[in-house]
Motif scaffolding. Structure first.
Motif, PDB file in Angstrom:
ATOM      1  N   LEU A   1      33.888  36.198  46.369  1.00 30.50           N
ATOM      2  CA  LEU A   1      34.829  37.279  46.075  1.00 30.50           C
ATOM      3  C   LEU A   1      34.018  38.402  45.437  1.00 30.50           C
ATOM      4  CD1 LEU A   1      37.781  38.229  46.066  1.00 30.50           C
ATOM      5  CD2 LEU A   1      38.009  37.243  43.786  1.00 30.50           C
TER       6      LEU A   1
ATOM      7  N   ASP B   1      44.544  39.689  41.263  1.00 29.98           N
ATOM      8  CA  ASP B   1      44.671  39.715  42.722  1.00 29.98           C
ATOM      9  C   ASP B   1      43.717  38.734  43.401  1.00 29.98           C
ATOM     10  OD1 ASP B   1      46.658  41.667  42.848  1.00 29.98           O
ATOM     11  OD2 ASP B   1      45.206  43.308  42.818  1.00 29.98           O
TER      12      ASP B   1
ATOM     13  N   MET C   1      43.533  37.593  47.388  1.00 33.33           N
ATOM     14  CA  MET C   1      42.394  37.924  48.230  1.00 33.33           C
ATOM     15  C   MET C   1      41.825  36.684  48.921  1.00 33.33           C
ATOM     16  SD  MET C   1      41.602  41.183  48.243  1.00 33.33           S
ATOM     17  CE  MET C   1      39.886  41.095  48.765  1.00 33.33           C
TER      18      MET C   1
ATOM     19  N   GLY D   1      40.713  44.201  50.538  1.00 32.37           N
ATOM     20  CA  GLY D   1      41.835  44.576  49.684  1.00 32.37           C
ATOM     21  C   GLY D   1      42.213  46.033  49.907  1.00 32.37           C
TER      22      GLY D   1
ATOM     23  N   TYR E   1      36.793  45.564  46.943  1.00 32.17           N
ATOM     24  CA  TYR E   1      37.332  44.226  46.696  1.00 32.17           C
ATOM     25  C   TYR E   1      37.316  43.471  48.017  1.00 32.17           C
ATOM     26  CZ  TYR E   1      39.944  41.363  43.263  1.00 32.17           C
ATOM     27  OH  TYR E   1      40.325  40.417  42.339  1.00 32.17           O
ATOM     28  N   ARG E   2      36.399  42.523  48.177  1.00 36.43           N
ATOM     29  CA  ARG E   2      36.217  41.781  49.420  1.00 36.43           C
ATOM     30  C   ARG E   2      36.132  40.294  49.132  1.00 36.43           C
ATOM     31  NH1 ARG E   2      34.627  45.120  53.959  1.00 36.43           N
ATOM     32  NH2 ARG E   2      34.908  47.260  53.240  1.00 36.43           N
TER      33      ARG E   2
ATOM     34  N   ILE F   1      46.545  45.159  47.392  1.00 41.11           N
ATOM     35  CA  ILE F   1      46.084  44.925  46.026  1.00 41.11           C
ATOM     36  C   ILE F   1      46.460  46.124  45.167  1.00 41.11           C
ATOM     37  CG2 ILE F   1      44.159  43.464  46.724  1.00 41.11           C
ATOM     38  CD1 ILE F   1      42.329  45.937  46.223  1.00 41.11           C
TER      39      ILE F   1
END
Length: 334
Positions: A106, A118, A122, A135, A176-177, A216
Motif C-alpha cells: 500500500l 481508507d 484500498m 484511490g 494512494y496505490r 477515497i
C-alpha cells in the motif's frame, strides 16, 4: 463495486465503505505500507501512527535524504527507515520494492493528505483478484485540498490519458496505490521523479493489469508542510510522459499524430504554392517539393503507426495466452 468512468457519489462511497468494513481477507501482516518521503517532518509521525492504529505495523519509509529530521521522527514512531541511493520518488519506489517480502504493498505519500482509514478500502479489491488499485481523490476532496490550477491540470491530464491510452482510471496522479508485488514485477518502470504514478497507470494498461478505482478522501496539506511539486513544470513533464509512453502502448496514436501533423503542414504549404501560381503565376518549386515530402512522410508515419499497432495487439494477445497457460499449470499443480 467497480467505477467505470462514473465519478463516485457520496452514497456510492458510503456503500463501498460498508462493503470494505465487512471484508478483510488480506492479513495486515501481509501488507507493507510504503511511504516515499522528502522533508515530511511535519506530517510523517501522524501518517505512521494512523496506519498503525488501523492495524498495519509494517511501515517502511524510503527517504530521499531529508534534512529536516524526517528519518529520525519516522524511526521514533516505529517505522523501518532507509535512505534511497538515488533521487526522485520513482527511483525510491523501485528501490524499496527490492526489499519488500510480503505479497501486498500500500503506497501512500507522507504529506498527511491521504487518510489511513481508507487502507482497508484500498486493499479490498486485491482480495477479489485485482492486481492494482488507484484511490480516486475526486470522490471526496476537501474544498481547499487542491488549488484551482492543480485541479484543472489534473483533470486535463486524466482526459489526455483516456484519449491517448484508452482507459478510464479517473485519477491517474493519485499517490494512494495498492498493488501486488507480483504485478509490480511485470511492469517496466523507468521514471525517477513524480511521473511514477503516470508510468504506473500506463504500464497497467500496457500489460493488462487488472486495475480497480476506489473512492477515497483527500485532505488539505497541513500548513506546516510544504509541497515539493511545481504545478507548471511537473504538469508539463507529466503530459510529455503520457505522450512519449504512447510509443509502445498506443503506437497508432503516437506515430499517427506526427503523421497527421506532417500531412496537414504539407497540405498548407501546397495550398499556398497553388494559390501563388494561380493568382500571380509565381512558381515555388522548392516549397512544392517540401510540401510533397511532408505529405509523403506523413503518410508513411501513419502507415508505420498502423503496422506497429497490429504488432502490439498481437504481442498482447500472445502474452495473455502465455499468462493463461501459466495460471492453468499452477492450478493443476495446486
Amino acid at each position: 463495486m467497480e467505477h467505470d468512468g462514473v465519478r463516485a457519489t457520496a452514497l456510492e462511497r458510503e456503500a463501498f465503505l460498508s462493503m470494505s468494513d465487512r471484508t478483510r481477507d488480506i492479513a495486515a501482516d501481509d501488507v507493507c505500507i510504503l511511504v516515499p518521503t522528502l522533508n515530511e517532518a511535519a506530517t510523517i509521525g501522524d501518517v505512521i501512527d494512523g496506519f498503525r492504529e488501523q492495524g498495519y505495523s509494517n511501515v517502511v519509509i524510503v527517504d530521499g535524504d531529508s534534512d529536516d529530521g524526517t528519518r529520525s521522527i519516522a524511526s521514533d514512531h516505529g517505522a523501518e527507515v532507509f535512505t534511497q541511493t538515488g533521487d526522485g520518488k520513482g527511483q525510491a519506489v523501485r528501490e524499496a520494492l527490492e526489499y519488500v517480502t510480503v505479497p501486498y504493498v500500500l503506497m501512500v505519500d507522507g504529506d498527511g493528505t491521504y487518510d489511513p482509514a481508507d487502507a482497508d478500502r484500498m486493499l479490498e479489491p486485491l482480495s477479489r483478484g485485482y492486481d492494482h488499485v488507484i484511490g480516486n481523490r475526486f470522490a471526496d476532496m476537501d474544498d481547499d485540498a487542491m488549488a484551482a490550477l492543480n485541479g484543472f491540470g489534473n483533470r486535463l491530464i486524466n482526459r489526455s490519458f483516456r484519449l491517448i491510452h484508452g482507459a478510464e482510471y479517473e485519477d491517474i496522479l493519485s499517490g494512494y496505490r495498492a498493488f501486488t508485488t507480483d504485478s509490480f514485477e511485470r511492469l517496466s518502470l523507468d521514471a525517477d521523479g513524480f511521473t511514477i504514478e503516470t508510468e504506473l497507470a500506463v504500464e497497467c494498461v500496457k500489460h493488462g493489469i487488472d486495475t480497480a478505482v476506489v473512492p477515497i478522501s483527500y485532505r488539505a496539506r497541513p500548513e506546516a508542510s510544504e509541497t515539493n511539486l511545481n504545478p507548471l513544470r511537473d504538469g508539463g513533464t507529466i503530459v510529455l510522459t503520457l505522450y512519449s509512453l504512447a510509443k509502445t502502448n498506443n503506437p497508432l496514436f503516437y506515430f499517427g499524430s506526427f503523421g497527421a501533423a506532417s500531412i496537414v503542414s504539407g497540405g498548407v504549404v501546397a495550398t499556398y504554392v497553388l494559390w501563388e501560381w494561380i493568382q500571380y503565376g509565381i512558381g515555388h518549386e522548392i516549397l512544392a517539393l517540401v510540401s510533397a515530402a511532408a505529405v509523403l512522410l506523413g503518410v508513411q508515419l501513419v502507415m508505420f503507426g498502423v503496422l506497429s499497432d497490429m504488432l502490439v495487439t498481437l504481442h498482447r494477445e500472445q502474452r495473455r495466452r502465455l499468462e493463461q497457460i501459466t495460471r492453468d499449470e499452477r492450478g493443476r499443480d495446486d
